[in-house]
Design a protein around this motif. Structure first.
Motif, PDB file in Angstrom:
ATOM      1  N   GLN A   3      -2.850  51.774  36.354  1.00 43.43           N
ATOM      2  CA  GLN A   3      -1.987  52.987  37.203  1.00 43.43           C
ATOM      3  C   GLN A   3      -0.640  52.954  36.627  1.00 43.43           C
ATOM      4  OE1 GLN A   3      -3.991  50.816  39.418  1.00 43.43           O
ATOM      5  NE2 GLN A   3      -5.597  52.232  38.571  1.00 43.43           N
ATOM      6  N   LEU A   4      -0.128  53.993  36.235  1.00 40.01           N
ATOM      7  CA  LEU A   4       1.355  54.253  35.547  1.00 40.01           C
ATOM      8  C   LEU A   4       1.941  55.241  36.112  1.00 40.01           C
ATOM      9  CD1 LEU A   4       0.091  54.136  31.714  1.00 40.01           C
ATOM     10  CD2 LEU A   4       1.189  52.138  32.898  1.00 40.01           C
ATOM     11  N   VAL A   5       3.422  54.984  36.450  1.00 35.13           N
ATOM     12  CA  VAL A   5       4.034  55.976  37.276  1.00 35.13           C
ATOM     13  C   VAL A   5       5.462  55.960  36.294  1.00 35.13           C
ATOM     14  CG1 VAL A   5       5.415  56.714  39.307  1.00 35.13           C
ATOM     15  CG2 VAL A   5       3.103  55.373  39.273  1.00 35.13           C
ATOM     16  N   GLU A   6       5.693  57.153  35.934  1.00 36.98           N
ATOM     17  CA  GLU A   6       7.040  57.340  35.289  1.00 36.98           C
ATOM     18  C   GLU A   6       8.116  57.793  36.081  1.00 36.98           C
ATOM     19  OE1 GLU A   6       3.637  59.096  32.542  1.00 36.98           O
ATOM     20  OE2 GLU A   6       4.257  59.216  34.486  1.00 36.98           O
ATOM     21  N   SER A   7       9.394  57.645  35.880  1.00 38.93           N
ATOM     22  CA  SER A   7      10.500  58.037  36.438  1.00 38.93           C
ATOM     23  C   SER A   7      11.753  58.126  35.535  1.00 38.93           C
ATOM     24  CB  SER A   7      10.692  57.321  37.822  1.00 38.93           C
ATOM     25  OG  SER A   7      11.077  55.925  37.222  1.00 38.93           O
ATOM     26  N   TYR A  94       7.475  63.725  29.187  1.00 41.12           N
ATOM     27  CA  TYR A  94       7.120  62.561  28.693  1.00 41.12           C
ATOM     28  C   TYR A  94       6.368  61.539  29.456  1.00 41.12           C
ATOM     29  CZ  TYR A  94      11.082  62.670  25.331  1.00 41.12           C
ATOM     30  OH  TYR A  94      11.961  63.120  24.206  1.00 41.12           O
ATOM     31  N   TYR A  95       5.247  61.058  28.407  1.00 38.44           N
ATOM     32  CA  TYR A  95       4.219  60.406  29.302  1.00 38.44           C
ATOM     33  C   TYR A  95       4.240  58.867  28.811  1.00 38.44           C
ATOM     34  CZ  TYR A  95       2.001  64.930  30.148  1.00 38.44           C
ATOM     35  OH  TYR A  95       1.960  66.516  30.488  1.00 38.44           O
ATOM     36  N   CYS A  96       3.781  58.075  29.838  1.00 41.44           N
ATOM     37  CA  CYS A  96       3.690  56.620  29.714  1.00 41.44           C
ATOM     38  C   CYS A  96       2.261  56.387  29.404  1.00 41.44           C
ATOM     39  CB  CYS A  96       4.360  55.728  30.517  1.00 41.44           C
ATOM     40  SG  CYS A  96       3.969  53.992  30.805  1.00 41.44           S
ATOM     41  N   ALA A  97       1.885  55.442  28.557  1.00 43.14           N
ATOM     42  CA  ALA A  97       0.271  55.075  28.297  1.00 43.14           C
ATOM     43  C   ALA A  97       0.227  53.651  28.006  1.00 43.14           C
ATOM     44  CB  ALA A  97      -0.152  56.035  27.238  1.00 43.14           C
ATOM     45  N   ALA A  98      -0.966  53.365  28.441  1.00 39.78           N
ATOM     46  CA  ALA A  98      -1.186  52.002  28.195  1.00 39.78           C
ATOM     47  C   ALA A  98      -2.422  51.616  27.312  1.00 39.78           C
ATOM     48  CB  ALA A  98      -1.601  51.133  29.541  1.00 39.78           C
ATOM     49  N   GLY A  99      -2.473  50.784  26.121  1.00 32.80           N
ATOM     50  CA  GLY A  99      -3.701  50.793  25.176  1.00 32.80           C
ATOM     51  C   GLY A  99      -3.509  49.388  24.611  1.00 32.80           C
ATOM     52  N   PRO A 100      -4.583  49.003  23.966  1.00 32.39           N
ATOM     53  CA  PRO A 100      -4.778  47.636  23.226  1.00 32.39           C
ATOM     54  C   PRO A 100      -3.714  47.392  21.929  1.00 32.39           C
ATOM     55  CG  PRO A 100      -6.378  49.003  22.632  1.00 32.39           C
ATOM     56  CD  PRO A 100      -5.528  49.613  23.468  1.00 32.39           C
ATOM     57  N   GLN A 114       1.544  60.469  35.088  1.00 34.06           N
ATOM     58  CA  GLN A 114       1.586  61.692  35.324  1.00 34.06           C
ATOM     59  C   GLN A 114       2.620  62.568  34.421  1.00 34.06           C
ATOM     60  OE1 GLN A 114       3.081  59.481  37.075  1.00 34.06           O
ATOM     61  NE2 GLN A 114       5.025  60.615  37.436  1.00 34.06           N
ATOM     62  N   GLY A 115       3.559  62.040  33.797  1.00 38.74           N
ATOM     63  CA  GLY A 115       4.709  62.597  33.133  1.00 38.74           C
ATOM     64  C   GLY A 115       5.816  62.779  33.662  1.00 38.74           C
ATOM     65  N   THR A 116       7.050  62.766  33.118  1.00 35.33           N
ATOM     66  CA  THR A 116       8.339  63.211  33.701  1.00 35.33           C
ATOM     67  C   THR A 116       8.730  64.069  32.435  1.00 35.33           C
ATOM     68  OG1 THR A 116      10.386  62.064  34.755  1.00 35.33           O
ATOM     69  CG2 THR A 116       9.626  61.133  32.758  1.00 35.33           C
ATOM     70  N   GLN A 117       9.713  65.133  33.211  1.00 38.46           N
ATOM     71  CA  GLN A 117      10.330  65.924  32.243  1.00 38.46           C
ATOM     72  C   GLN A 117      11.586  65.618  31.955  1.00 38.46           C
ATOM     73  OE1 GLN A 117       9.038  69.332  31.395  1.00 38.46           O
ATOM     74  NE2 GLN A 117      11.005  69.272  30.161  1.00 38.46           N
ATOM     75  N   VAL A 118      11.776  65.839  30.561  1.00 40.71           N
ATOM     76  CA  VAL A 118      12.986  65.677  29.964  1.00 40.71           C
ATOM     77  C   VAL A 118      13.658  66.870  29.313  1.00 40.71           C
ATOM     78  CG1 VAL A 118      14.471  64.303  28.083  1.00 40.71           C
ATOM     79  CG2 VAL A 118      12.998  63.186  29.756  1.00 40.71           C
TER      80      VAL A 118
END
Length: 122
Positions: A3-7, A94-100, A114-118
């Motif tokens: 679970q990822l939360v941007e701010s 802007y979105y944060c993501a996780a991967g290998p 969920q993304g954060t607006q810039v």
């Protein structure tokens, strides 16, 4: 799953700075890279930067090299994207993501915030 939360998004004038944060919870041990992508209205989601959780190695899109910097706080499971010398063309969600891995392809990432607006005004 991770679970990822941007701010940290907001409105800033051209030439200004913002710092985005991406806090993770869940099965973080299985995801070795944290990436940032952005999506402007009517455009595809594109790669911004990525950082390896294991050794801190990074990968940046050419458009942000020298202006954006990634860092991580292992204790907080948080990644930061420091954005300096912002331009109007940096305006996006802007979105944060996780991967290998450090791939610039969004298809390599399977957990998204969920993304954060810039918004950068001229």
């Amino acid at each position: 799953q991770v679970q990822l939360v941007e701010s940290g998004g907001g409105l800033v004038q051209a030439g200004g700075s913002l710092r985005l944060s991406c806090a993770a919870s869940g099965r973080t041990f299985s995801r070795r890279t944290r990436g940032w992508f952005r999506q402007a209205p009517g455009k595809e989601r594109t790669f911004v930067a990525a950082i390896s959780w294991s050794d801190g190695s990074t990968n940046y899109a050419d458009s942000v090299k020298g202006r954006f910097t990634l860092s991580r706080d292992n204790a907080k499971n948080t990644v930061y994207l420091q954005m300096n010398s912002l331009k109007p063309e940096d305006t996006a969600v802007y979105y944060c993501a996780a991967g290998p891995g450090l791939s610039p392809s969004r298809y390599e990432y399977d957990s998204w915030g969920q993304g954060t607006q810039v918004t950068v005004s001229s």
